[in-house]
Structures are given as C-alpha cells and as structure tokens.
Design an enzyme around this catalytic site. Structure first.
Site, PDB file in Angstrom:
ATOM      1  N   GLU A 135      14.872 -49.521  38.400  1.00 18.88           N
ATOM      2  CA  GLU A 135      15.203 -50.491  39.446  1.00 18.88           C
ATOM      3  C   GLU A 135      16.363 -50.024  40.321  1.00 18.88           C
ATOM      4  O   GLU A 135      17.027 -50.831  40.977  1.00 18.88           O
ATOM      5  CB  GLU A 135      15.533 -51.835  38.805  1.00 18.88           C
ATOM      6  CG  GLU A 135      14.377 -52.418  38.004  1.00 18.88           C
ATOM      7  CD  GLU A 135      14.799 -53.620  37.179  1.00 18.88           C
ATOM      8  OE1 GLU A 135      14.845 -54.725  37.729  1.00 18.88           O
ATOM      9  OE2 GLU A 135      15.083 -53.426  35.978  1.00 18.88           O
ATOM     10  N   SER A 191      12.103 -56.493  37.237  1.00 19.48           N
ATOM     11  CA  SER A 191      11.425 -56.409  38.539  1.00 19.48           C
ATOM     12  C   SER A 191       9.917 -56.331  38.394  1.00 19.48           C
ATOM     13  O   SER A 191       9.219 -55.872  39.305  1.00 19.48           O
ATOM     14  CB  SER A 191      11.934 -55.208  39.364  1.00 19.48           C
ATOM     15  OG  SER A 191      13.261 -55.411  39.751  1.00 19.48           O
ATOM     16  N   TYR A 224       8.827 -57.872  46.121  1.00 15.93           N
ATOM     17  CA  TYR A 224       9.582 -57.090  47.094  1.00 15.93           C
ATOM     18  C   TYR A 224       8.833 -56.782  48.385  1.00 15.93           C
ATOM     19  O   TYR A 224       9.465 -56.356  49.359  1.00 15.93           O
ATOM     20  CB  TYR A 224      10.072 -55.793  46.441  1.00 15.93           C
ATOM     21  CG  TYR A 224      10.999 -56.070  45.288  1.00 15.93           C
ATOM     22  CD1 TYR A 224      12.237 -56.670  45.504  1.00 15.93           C
ATOM     23  CD2 TYR A 224      10.633 -55.797  43.981  1.00 15.93           C
ATOM     24  CE1 TYR A 224      13.088 -56.966  44.456  1.00 15.93           C
ATOM     25  CE2 TYR A 224      11.483 -56.088  42.914  1.00 15.93           C
ATOM     26  CZ  TYR A 224      12.701 -56.665  43.163  1.00 15.93           C
ATOM     27  OH  TYR A 224      13.541 -56.962  42.120  1.00 15.93           O
ATOM     28  N   ARG A 231      19.836 -66.550  35.391  1.00 16.81           N
ATOM     29  CA  ARG A 231      18.634 -67.151  35.968  1.00 16.81           C
ATOM     30  C   ARG A 231      17.535 -67.155  34.928  1.00 16.81           C
ATOM     31  O   ARG A 231      17.212 -66.102  34.356  1.00 16.81           O
ATOM     32  CB  ARG A 231      18.169 -66.378  37.192  1.00 16.81           C
ATOM     33  CG  ARG A 231      17.177 -67.142  38.078  1.00 16.81           C
ATOM     34  CD  ARG A 231      16.431 -66.230  39.039  1.00 16.81           C
ATOM     35  NE  ARG A 231      15.430 -65.437  38.327  1.00 16.81           N
ATOM     36  CZ  ARG A 231      15.243 -64.136  38.502  1.00 16.81           C
ATOM     37  NH1 ARG A 231      16.001 -63.449  39.333  1.00 16.81           N
ATOM     38  NH2 ARG A 231      14.316 -63.494  37.812  1.00 16.81           N
ATOM     39  N   ASP A 290      13.548 -68.004  33.849  1.00 16.40           N
ATOM     40  CA  ASP A 290      12.204 -68.102  34.410  1.00 16.40           C
ATOM     41  C   ASP A 290      11.296 -68.878  33.464  1.00 16.40           C
ATOM     42  O   ASP A 290      11.330 -68.668  32.240  1.00 16.40           O
ATOM     43  CB  ASP A 290      11.626 -66.708  34.644  1.00 16.40           C
ATOM     44  CG  ASP A 290      12.476 -65.867  35.592  1.00 16.40           C
ATOM     45  OD1 ASP A 290      13.165 -66.469  36.436  1.00 16.40           O
ATOM     46  OD2 ASP A 290      12.434 -64.629  35.483  1.00 16.40           O
ATOM     47  N   GLU A 301      12.023 -65.684  30.219  1.00 19.66           N
ATOM     48  CA  GLU A 301      13.167 -64.808  29.959  1.00 19.66           C
ATOM     49  C   GLU A 301      14.360 -65.274  30.767  1.00 19.66           C
ATOM     50  O   GLU A 301      14.234 -66.141  31.640  1.00 19.66           O
ATOM     51  CB  GLU A 301      12.832 -63.356  30.296  1.00 19.66           C
ATOM     52  CG  GLU A 301      12.446 -63.130  31.738  1.00 19.66           C
ATOM     53  CD  GLU A 301      11.984 -61.700  31.999  1.00 19.66           C
ATOM     54  OE1 GLU A 301      12.754 -60.975  32.659  1.00 19.66           O
ATOM     55  OE2 GLU A 301      10.882 -61.320  31.559  1.00 19.66           O
ATOM     56  N   ASN A 360      17.740 -63.712  32.995  1.00 20.64           N
ATOM     57  CA  ASN A 360      18.295 -62.541  33.672  1.00 20.64           C
ATOM     58  C   ASN A 360      19.792 -62.741  33.858  1.00 20.64           C
ATOM     59  O   ASN A 360      20.212 -63.744  34.439  1.00 20.64           O
ATOM     60  CB  ASN A 360      17.599 -62.378  35.030  1.00 20.64           C
ATOM     61  CG  ASN A 360      17.852 -61.041  35.687  1.00 20.64           C
ATOM     62  OD1 ASN A 360      18.952 -60.499  35.590  1.00 20.64           O
ATOM     63  ND2 ASN A 360      16.851 -60.517  36.353  1.00 20.64           N
ATOM     64  N   GLY A 367      18.782 -60.760  41.003  1.00 20.39           N
ATOM     65  CA  GLY A 367      18.803 -60.166  42.327  1.00 20.39           C
ATOM     66  C   GLY A 367      19.825 -60.838  43.230  1.00 20.39           C
ATOM     67  O   GLY A 367      19.954 -62.061  43.242  1.00 20.39           O
TER      68      GLY A 367
END
Length: 303
Positions: free
Chosen positions: A13, A141, A208, A247, A249, A262, A264, A268
């Site tokens: 990444e 990602s 992305y 964050r 999900d 999961e 993070n 981002g």
C-alpha cells in the site's frame, strides 16, 4: 508545530500512503505548521534522529510497517509523540485472525473464520461452506482479496496470497451492505454507507478508482441502527485497546443484523477518505481533523 510526517514504507500500500501523505502535508502547512515529509522506505535508518528533532510524528502508513506497531515502538524509544494507538493495539488490529479472537472474546459479532499461516497440505478441505471470502491476514486496501465459489477459485486466491509471503484468512461470505464507522477520541462519528459501483464488494478498484463506489455520509440508516453501529465501533476500539482514532467496518444484513469485519488503526487520510468525510459532518474540516489527532496524541503522550 514542527511535524515529522511519516509515509511511504514498503508494504503493498506504499503508493496509497504516499498520495495521502502529500495531501496531509499540504493541509498542515496551510495551517501554519512546519512539515518534514519522511519516506520510511528510503530513510528508515534516520527515523530516530529525525524524531528527536520534531515536536510530533504524524504517521500515514498502511500495512506493515506502520499498522504493525513497529514505527510507534521506535518513536516511543525517543519520546516522540504520535497520533493513534500504541504498538500492542496496532498489531492486534492489523492481525485479522488475532483481532477476531478479541472480538469473539468481547462478545462482538464477527463472521466465522479459518486462519492459514502457511499453505495447507494437499488433502486439506476448508471447514466453512462456499462461497468464501479469502484475504491477506495482515493486508489492507482490499489487495489480495477474492471471493471463492469452489475449490479451484479458492486455490487461486490462496496461491496469490502465499506467493506474496503473507498469511491467509478465510471467512464465510456475508450478504448485505457495507457500513464503516470512525472513532475520534472516545466519540463515534456518523457512519458511512458504501455502495460499490463496478463490482459486488468493496475491492481495490472500488476504493481508489474514480467513481468506483458511492460513499454516503451520514449513512441512510434508522436512528436505532446508526446507534448500534456506533456502539459496536466504540466497543471494538476499546476491546483492542486502541486510542486516538480508528475505523470499524461492518456488514449490515437484510435482517438489519451487524457483523464486524475489521478495525483499521491508520485509516485512509485524504480529504475525501472515509474518516475525514465523517469528521466533516460534525464540523471538522481536513486540517482541523489532523490537528485534533495531534491534540489527542499529545494528551496520550503526556498521560
């Protein structure tokens, strides 16, 4: 403030990290800060020397190193404050199989899984039923992520993961909508509903590519479901021992059930990324969000 902005690194990444870091540097300079852009790949050997010369380190790394806690551990050796979680919480969150154990132990809803740290023997059979989702255990990602409807597809995704020297995590496929929710300090932010445009799930292209997904914030959920998403995001943050921000999900099932995917610890961080979108809803622009992260990091360092 004199800020060491750490980006790049050598994970898959890397480019995502560099692109986000440049935007962060621009936003911070616009707010009067002095920023040194530090590429961990080329300058790793100077990290401690540089950290000693700065007031704060802002980490924008994805995968390992960065989300594994290595950089955080080094910064702590020279007393340099940084944003977000410490080494232990960072590594637990990055290691998906370990994090899922923590979630299950804390009573949080997460999908059944099978962890493969190495290629299995030839007579191995998955204990979960098809279709399956297969992902890198410490990747991000949505790289090296795939759906397997049969053994041939499963073997193909596993081969790609193991060829990259990574571990694999297999989960039962979950049908529903993807929702993500950030934590800032001890406050859950307004969730985001993610609707991939080009595919069935939020893969790398959806994340992305321009127009790859619709990201709706605040998520069009009932007040009751919104509150439940926020409650579980904060519970996951605390179960992993995280600080500053994170964050989480989720998949929202057709029956409005929630399954935690999961968490993070270094989400981002471009002006249009998910957590900045959520912060915008509560009145924080991108530069203000970055300064809030630094404020929380300084509080943690002093404490």
């Amino acid at each position: 403030m004199k800020i060491l902005l750490i980006a790049g690194g050598w994970s898959s990444e890397r480019e995502v990290s560099l692109n986000g870091g440049r935007g962060m540097a621009e936003a911070l300079r616009a707010r009067g800060h002095s920023v040194t852009f530090f590429d961990l790949l080329t300058d790793f050997g100077q990290l401690l020397d540089q950290a000693r010369q700065h007031d704060f380190a802002l980490i924008n790394l994805h995968g390992a190193p960065g989300e594994d806690g290595l950089v955080q551990a080094l910064l702590e050796r020279v007393g340099c404050p940084y944003q977000g979680s410490g080494p232990a919480g960072s590594f637990l969150a990055l290691h998906k199989a370990a994090a899922k154990q923590v979630f299950r132990h804390a009573g949080l809803p997460t999908a059944d899984w099978e962890f493969l740290p190495a290629p299995p023997p030839q007579d191995w059979q998955p204990r979960l039923s098809y279709p399956l989702f297969v992902k890198s255990n410490t990747g991000g990602s949505s790289l090296r992520l795939g759906r397997a409807r049969n053994r041939a597809e499963l073997d193909a995704v596993l081969a790609e993961i193991f060829a990259a020297g990574e571990e694999a995590l297999i989960e039962s496929e979950l049908s529903g909508r993807e929702v993500t929710c950030g934590i800032l300090g001890e406050e859950a932010l307004p969730p985001v509903l993610i609707e991939p445009v080009a595919g069935d799930f939020f893969d790398y292209e959806s994340k992305y590519a321009r127009g790859g997904a619709r990201e709706i914030c605040p998520a069009p959920l009932s007040p009751e479901l919104t509150a439940q998403v926020q409650k579980l995001a904060l519970a996951a943050h605390r179960a992993l021992g995280l600080t500053g921000y994170s964050r989480a999900d989720f998949i929202v099932g057709k029956d409005q059930s929630l399954t935690l995917l999961e968490v993070n610890t270094l989400p981002g961080m471009t002006a249009t990324s998910l957590v900045p979108q959520e912060a915008q809803v509560i009145g924080l622009d991108f530069g203000q969000l970055l300064e809030r992260l630094m404020e929380l990091g300084l509080q943690r360092h002093k404490g």
